[in-house]
Design a protein around this motif. Structure first.
Motif, PDB file in Angstrom:
ATOM      1  N   ASN A 198       0.591  -1.284   0.138  1.00 29.82           N
ATOM      2  CA  ASN A 198      -0.195   0.172   0.393  1.00 29.82           C
ATOM      3  C   ASN A 198       0.415   1.107   0.109  1.00 29.82           C
ATOM      4  O   ASN A 198       0.114   1.766  -0.708  1.00 29.82           O
ATOM      5  CB  ASN A 198      -1.212  -0.114   1.660  1.00 29.82           C
ATOM      6  N   ALA A 199       1.985   1.338   0.820  1.00 33.01           N
ATOM      7  CA  ALA A 199       2.715   2.402   0.983  1.00 33.01           C
ATOM      8  C   ALA A 199       3.064   2.676  -0.975  1.00 33.01           C
ATOM      9  O   ALA A 199       3.538   4.086  -1.387  1.00 33.01           O
ATOM     10  CB  ALA A 199       3.709   2.283   1.694  1.00 33.01           C
ATOM     11  N   ILE A 200       3.737   1.568  -1.410  1.00 32.65           N
ATOM     12  CA  ILE A 200       4.389   1.711  -2.469  1.00 32.65           C
ATOM     13  C   ILE A 200       3.422   2.891  -3.441  1.00 32.65           C
ATOM     14  O   ILE A 200       3.784   2.882  -4.877  1.00 32.65           O
ATOM     15  CB  ILE A 200       4.845   0.601  -3.305  1.00 32.65           C
ATOM     16  N   VAL A 201       1.731   1.484  -3.346  1.00 32.94           N
ATOM     17  CA  VAL A 201       1.330   1.924  -4.534  1.00 32.94           C
ATOM     18  C   VAL A 201       0.716   4.360  -4.451  1.00 32.94           C
ATOM     19  O   VAL A 201       0.650   4.509  -4.980  1.00 32.94           O
ATOM     20  CB  VAL A 201      -0.202   1.579  -4.736  1.00 32.94           C
ATOM     21  N   ALA A 202       0.898   3.930  -2.701  1.00 33.35           N
ATOM     22  CA  ALA A 202       0.409   5.718  -2.186  1.00 33.35           C
ATOM     23  C   ALA A 202       1.912   6.730  -2.871  1.00 33.35           C
ATOM     24  O   ALA A 202       1.209   7.334  -3.298  1.00 33.35           O
ATOM     25  CB  ALA A 202       0.316   5.254  -1.160  1.00 33.35           C
ATOM     26  N   LEU A 203       3.024   6.233  -2.780  1.00 31.83           N
ATOM     27  CA  LEU A 203       4.410   6.674  -2.940  1.00 31.83           C
ATOM     28  C   LEU A 203       3.957   7.043  -4.327  1.00 31.83           C
ATOM     29  O   LEU A 203       4.681   7.971  -4.794  1.00 31.83           O
ATOM     30  CB  LEU A 203       5.293   5.695  -2.774  1.00 31.83           C
ATOM     31  N   ALA A 204       3.812   6.087  -5.601  1.00 32.90           N
ATOM     32  CA  ALA A 204       3.694   6.292  -7.395  1.00 32.90           C
ATOM     33  C   ALA A 204       2.367   7.571  -7.235  1.00 32.90           C
ATOM     34  O   ALA A 204       2.483   9.183  -7.763  1.00 32.90           O
ATOM     35  CB  ALA A 204       3.509   5.500  -7.630  1.00 32.90           C
ATOM     36  N   GLY A 247       4.616  -0.538  -7.832  1.00 33.87           N
ATOM     37  CA  GLY A 247       4.243   0.867  -8.449  1.00 33.87           C
ATOM     38  C   GLY A 247       4.795   2.193  -9.313  1.00 33.87           C
ATOM     39  O   GLY A 247       4.227   3.020 -10.093  1.00 33.87           O
ATOM     40  N   ALA A 248       5.321   0.942 -10.707  1.00 33.45           N
ATOM     41  CA  ALA A 248       5.494   1.069 -11.707  1.00 33.45           C
ATOM     42  C   ALA A 248       3.716   2.005 -12.970  1.00 33.45           C
ATOM     43  O   ALA A 248       4.150   3.066 -13.444  1.00 33.45           O
ATOM     44  CB  ALA A 248       6.602   0.299 -12.811  1.00 33.45           C
ATOM     45  N   ASP A 249       2.732   1.521 -13.045  1.00 33.01           N
ATOM     46  CA  ASP A 249       1.957   1.791 -13.446  1.00 33.01           C
ATOM     47  C   ASP A 249       1.483   2.449 -12.819  1.00 33.01           C
ATOM     48  O   ASP A 249      -0.209   2.937 -13.460  1.00 33.01           O
ATOM     49  CB  ASP A 249       1.078  -0.117 -13.877  1.00 33.01           C
ATOM     50  N   VAL A 250       2.016   2.983 -11.747  1.00 30.03           N
ATOM     51  CA  VAL A 250       0.435   3.567 -11.072  1.00 30.03           C
ATOM     52  C   VAL A 250       0.721   5.015 -11.272  1.00 30.03           C
ATOM     53  O   VAL A 250       0.942   5.669 -11.517  1.00 30.03           O
ATOM     54  CB  VAL A 250       0.576   3.798  -9.196  1.00 30.03           C
ATOM     55  N   GLU A 265       0.334   9.320 -16.797  1.00 33.22           N
ATOM     56  CA  GLU A 265      -0.500   7.839 -16.064  1.00 33.22           C
ATOM     57  C   GLU A 265       0.759   6.724 -15.438  1.00 33.22           C
ATOM     58  O   GLU A 265      -0.025   5.752 -14.470  1.00 33.22           O
ATOM     59  CB  GLU A 265      -0.056   6.969 -18.004  1.00 33.22           C
ATOM     60  N   GLU A 266       2.363   6.605 -15.293  1.00 32.37           N
ATOM     61  CA  GLU A 266       2.723   5.902 -15.046  1.00 32.37           C
ATOM     62  C   GLU A 266       2.977   6.502 -14.166  1.00 32.37           C
ATOM     63  O   GLU A 266       4.787   7.268 -14.227  1.00 32.37           O
ATOM     64  CB  GLU A 266       3.024   4.999 -15.888  1.00 32.37           C
ATOM     65  N   ALA A 267       3.723   6.667 -12.917  1.00 32.33           N
ATOM     66  CA  ALA A 267       4.287   7.585 -12.121  1.00 32.33           C
ATOM     67  C   ALA A 267       5.599   7.242 -11.145  1.00 32.33           C
ATOM     68  O   ALA A 267       6.116   7.611 -10.244  1.00 32.33           O
ATOM     69  CB  ALA A 267       3.535   8.895 -11.277  1.00 32.33           C
ATOM     70  N   GLY A 268       5.142   6.087 -11.434  1.00 35.96           N
ATOM     71  CA  GLY A 268       5.744   5.084 -10.130  1.00 35.96           C
ATOM     72  C   GLY A 268       7.875   5.098 -10.395  1.00 35.96           C
ATOM     73  O   GLY A 268       8.571   5.629 -11.197  1.00 35.96           O
ATOM     74  N   ILE A 269       8.543   4.295  -9.266  1.00 42.64           N
ATOM     75  CA  ILE A 269       9.784   4.511  -9.574  1.00 42.64           C
ATOM     76  C   ILE A 269      10.558   4.163  -9.695  1.00 42.64           C
ATOM     77  O   ILE A 269       9.986   2.931  -9.831  1.00 42.64           O
ATOM     78  CB  ILE A 269      10.512   4.632  -8.054  1.00 42.64           C
ATOM     79  N   PRO A 287      11.141   9.365 -13.265  1.00 44.40           N
ATOM     80  CA  PRO A 287      10.075   9.694 -14.142  1.00 44.40           C
ATOM     81  C   PRO A 287       9.331  10.754 -14.298  1.00 44.40           C
ATOM     82  O   PRO A 287       9.661  12.023 -14.998  1.00 44.40           O
ATOM     83  CB  PRO A 287      10.148   8.050 -14.995  1.00 44.40           C
ATOM     84  N   ALA A 288       8.833  10.114 -13.253  1.00 38.16           N
ATOM     85  CA  ALA A 288       7.555  11.734 -12.925  1.00 38.16           C
ATOM     86  C   ALA A 288       8.667  13.147 -12.775  1.00 38.16           C
ATOM     87  O   ALA A 288       8.057  14.223 -13.192  1.00 38.16           O
ATOM     88  CB  ALA A 288       6.726  11.561 -11.885  1.00 38.16           C
ATOM     89  N   ALA A 289       9.759  13.496 -12.259  1.00 36.77           N
ATOM     90  CA  ALA A 289      10.201  14.471 -11.919  1.00 36.77           C
ATOM     91  C   ALA A 289      11.385  14.827 -13.299  1.00 36.77           C
ATOM     92  O   ALA A 289      12.406  15.992 -13.411  1.00 36.77           O
ATOM     93  CB  ALA A 289      10.894  14.368 -11.053  1.00 36.77           C
ATOM     94  N   ALA A 290      11.618  13.796 -13.805  1.00 37.16           N
ATOM     95  CA  ALA A 290      12.830  14.124 -15.060  1.00 37.16           C
ATOM     96  C   ALA A 290      12.069  14.587 -16.577  1.00 37.16           C
ATOM     97  O   ALA A 290      10.753  15.164 -16.581  1.00 37.16           O
ATOM     98  CB  ALA A 290      13.189  13.232 -15.635  1.00 37.16           C
ATOM     99  N   SER A 291      12.871  14.688 -17.386  1.00 37.45           N
ATOM    100  CA  SER A 291      12.324  15.306 -18.895  1.00 37.45           C
ATOM    101  C   SER A 291      12.143  14.743 -19.487  1.00 37.45           C
ATOM    102  O   SER A 291      12.861  13.740 -19.679  1.00 37.45           O
ATOM    103  CB  SER A 291      13.549  16.668 -19.738  1.00 37.45           C
ATOM    104  N   PRO A 292      11.006  14.069 -20.054  1.00 39.95           N
ATOM    105  CA  PRO A 292      10.578  12.769 -21.205  1.00 39.95           C
ATOM    106  C   PRO A 292      11.312  12.708 -21.866  1.00 39.95           C
ATOM    107  O   PRO A 292      12.240  11.887 -22.165  1.00 39.95           O
ATOM    108  CB  PRO A 292       8.932  13.081 -21.650  1.00 39.95           C
ATOM    109  N   GLU A 293      11.585  14.056 -22.799  1.00 39.49           N
ATOM    110  CA  GLU A 293      13.112  14.081 -24.084  1.00 39.49           C
ATOM    111  C   GLU A 293      14.448  12.377 -23.865  1.00 39.49           C
ATOM    112  O   GLU A 293      15.557  12.483 -24.190  1.00 39.49           O
ATOM    113  CB  GLU A 293      13.509  14.740 -24.931  1.00 39.49           C
ATOM    114  N   LEU A 294      14.376  12.924 -22.536  1.00 39.89           N
ATOM    115  CA  LEU A 294      15.911  12.514 -21.443  1.00 39.89           C
ATOM    116  C   LEU A 294      15.417  10.781 -21.087  1.00 39.89           C
ATOM    117  O   LEU A 294      16.941  10.441 -20.393  1.00 39.89           O
ATOM    118  CB  LEU A 294      16.659  14.071 -20.477  1.00 39.89           C
ATOM    119  N   LEU A 295      14.501   9.951 -20.897  1.00 42.99           N
ATOM    120  CA  LEU A 295      13.856   8.907 -20.344  1.00 42.99           C
ATOM    121  C   LEU A 295      14.885   7.941 -21.354  1.00 42.99           C
ATOM    122  O   LEU A 295      15.229   7.012 -20.607  1.00 42.99           O
ATOM    123  CB  LEU A 295      13.179   8.770 -20.045  1.00 42.99           C
TER     124      LEU A 295
END
Ligand code: FES
Length: 598
Positions: free
Chosen positions: A284-290, A322-325, A395-399, A415-423
């Motif tokens: 539950n904590a990991i879902v919440a984290l995302a 968490g990845a798909d949350v 859409e997908e915000a987890g670590i 990824p949520a804090a990153a620039s999409p073009e640099l992923l």
């Protein structure tokens, strides 16, 4: 525990005997841990009681003894108000028939403590653990706030495993500057980059200083303190609905009062951390984290708490669960708003209501009820702050957890804090051996760097620094800032402030000081980042790497403290993928104390 169940309140028994009354049947009371100190009429029990008898009621020693493990400190400004919160807890404890006991514990002010507060997290956790175990207490209320304080309190309580409940001190109110909200932490990085880029005067920058911290409480962005308060609630260790309540809000005191009552109930029902903090509650904590877009620091803290209870939690669980949350909270650093806005919009439980189907329905909380049972009637009052599931911020915000020859046992990226073009990126390394090296050269006009380069900072892991500081979001070279560059791929074996942002690969393990390949990277080497493929690779032939390994210049090049806590820490700290806890603190020890010196 005391053998045979109950005991007669000591004062009553002595009074009876003094009056020559026949010996009465011992009164059956709930067996409690503190009776090991206070029960009976022998010399030791006398000693323990006599020194505590300072105006407290004669039957006090038969009641649940509730410690208030309090991280209030003037040098931890985020927690300075916790003494007032503790007064409300005390009222609740008394009201429920318990005895509240102040227990000031090690406090860590994130902005004040050098060389980095993380160096002292394990020390605080160890000291708190030992004081909870050593003292005659039956339960504990854990008062924390600033980044490392809730993790250290929870690590300690998990190790001792006596009934424990967390009170997060709450975030400060929104800062404002020039008519716009100012988020502490996140906006410090932004404003200081604007100064370096010549877009903001130093005078205005300094003027913003007094606008940032507007009230009591911890950082108001979705930084580590806010994240860990919500993690504690998602784990089930906070009275549901409390996390995120702003520090100046009177409802914090109201719930603190209720929490005091709850602590007594938890002792009577022997509801312990090991009943609450389980693999299911970590889920539950990991879902919440995302869903909240929480700080990457939560990864090391949750892993460390799990380690204390022997729960098999790994980096892969963060990616798998968490990845798909979706990211549903529009808060800095990933978004726009601040914690006061999140509370106004419905708070963390309203967020969890949106992902209820992803939560484990069996995980219980401190109240004995499941976490999901609190989500039924949660509503969102501002859909720009808390997004509904169908309209997420991302859409997908987890670590994401990355592996490869540069991170054999894992590294993470948010990824949520990153620039999409640099992923997905391929670039030449520009290497800094330490924080000092970075500061000395980053703004050198002759530094061979461009916007496609990959900045590598090593020597910042748990052993290398030591203490794993928040430096992974290293500043960009001034000459690139002046060209308008605002993000680059950065790789580091350290951590990143929860209030920071950028395309940052962090917590690289093994760290350079532990023999990781990060220690062998040279300027100009090609590095490949592929977040979708979960890869982090150094494109250097194996023969060349072998040449660089001899002589081994990696492990020996880092700090080797000769005394004190730092020596103990460096010799025993585990890597970030194990929560950076000390190896000999893993696994619960429990509440028992075998010997008595009196
Ligand atoms: Fe204490 Fe940010 S400095 S929470």
């Amino acid at each position: 525990m005391a053998a045979g169940g109950g005991f007669l309140p000591a004062r009553q028994q002595l009074d009876d005997e003094a009056e020559g009354l026949p010996s009465r049947q011992w009164i059956q009371v709930t067996e409690q841990r503190s009776s090991q100190w206070y029960a009976g009429n022998d010399r030791n029990a006398y000693l323990h009681r006599a020194w505590m008898r300072r105006g407290i009621p004669s039957d006090a020693f038969d009641r649940p003894q509730i410690a208030l493990a309090n991280t209030a400190s003037d040098l931890t400004p985020c927690n300075a108000h916790l003494n007032e919160v503790a007064e409300s807890v005390k009222m609740g404890v008394y009201e429920a028939g318990g005895i509240p006991l102040n227990l000031p514990v090690v406090s860590l002010g994130e902005t004040q403590v050098r060389p980095t507060a993380m160096l002292w997290r394990n020390m605080a956790a160890m000291a708190i653990e030992e004081m909870l175990r050593a003292n005659p207490i039956d339960g504990v209320v854990l008062l924390g706030g600033c980044d490392k304080t809730i993790p250290s309190l929870l690590m300690a309580a998990a190790s001792v495993d006596i009934p424990a409940v967390v009170i997060p001190g709450g975030p400060m109110l929104n800062g404002t500057f020039r008519g716009v909200p100012l988020g502490c932490g996140t906006d410090v990085w932004k404003l200081s980059e604007e100064v370096r880029a010549g877009k903001l005067s130093e005078k205005l920058f300094l003027k913003s200083e007094s606008s940032m911290i507007r009230s009591r409480g911890h950082c108001n962005t979705m930084g580590t303190a806010s994240t860990m308060a919500i993690m504690a609630e998602a784990l089930g260790t906070v009275m549901p609905g409390l996390a995120g309540t702003p520090a100046p809000d009177s409802r914090l005191l109201e719930t603190a009062h209720e929490t005091g009552k709850l602590a007594v109930e938890m002792v009577r029902e022997q509801r312990r951390p090991s009943d609450i903090i389980t693999k299911e509650s970590f889920h539950n904590a990991i879902v919440a984290l995302a869903a909240i877009g929480g700080s990457t620091n939560a990864v090391v803290h949750l892993l460390a708490i799990a380690g204390r209870l022997g729960i098999d939690l790994s980096l892969d669980d963060f990616d798998r669960i968490g990845a798909d949350v979706p990211l549903l909270v529009n808060l800095q650093p990933a978004g726009k708003y601040l914690m006061e806005d999140l509370f106004r919009a419905g708070g963390p439980l309203a967020v969890l209501q949106q992902v209820k189907d992803l939560l484990d329905p069996t995980a219980v909380t401190v109240t004995g009820r499941t976490l999901v049972s609190y989500l039924e009637d949660q509503e969102i009052w501002d859909r720009d702050v808390i997004r509904v599931r169908e309209e997420p911020l991302i859409e997908e915000a987890g670590i994401s957890v990355l592996y490869g020859n540069l991170a054999e046992t894992g590294a993470i990226i948010k990824p949520a804090a990153a620039s999409p073009e640099l992923l997905q990126h391929r670039g030449r390394a520009v290497v800094f051996d330490s924080v000092e090296d970075l500061h000395e050269r980053i703004d050198d006009p002759d530094l061979d760097v461009d916007a496609t380069s990959v900045l590598v900072l090593r020597g910042c892991g748990p052993k290398g620094y030591p203490g794993m500081p928040e430096v992974a979001n290293l500043p960009l070279p001034k000459k690139l800032l002046e060209q308008g560059v605002r993000d680059m791929v950065r790789i580091c074996d350290g951590r990143m402030s929860g209030t920071a942002y950028g395309t940052v690969v962090l917590h690289v393990t093994p760290e350079a000081a532990a023999g990781g390949l990060l220690g062998l990277v040279e300027d100009g080497d090609e590095i490949v980042l592929d977040v979708e493929g979960r890869r982090l690779e150094l494109n250097v032939p194996e023969e060349e790497l072998q040449r660089r390994r001899v002589p081994d210049t990696t492990a020996g090049a880092f700090a080797a403290p000769s005394r004190g806590w730092e020596k103990l820490y460096v010799e025993h700290v585990q890597q970030a993928d194990r929560g950076a806890d000390l190896d000999f603190l893993v696994g619960a020890t429990g509440p028992d104390v075998a010997r008595e010196s009196h």
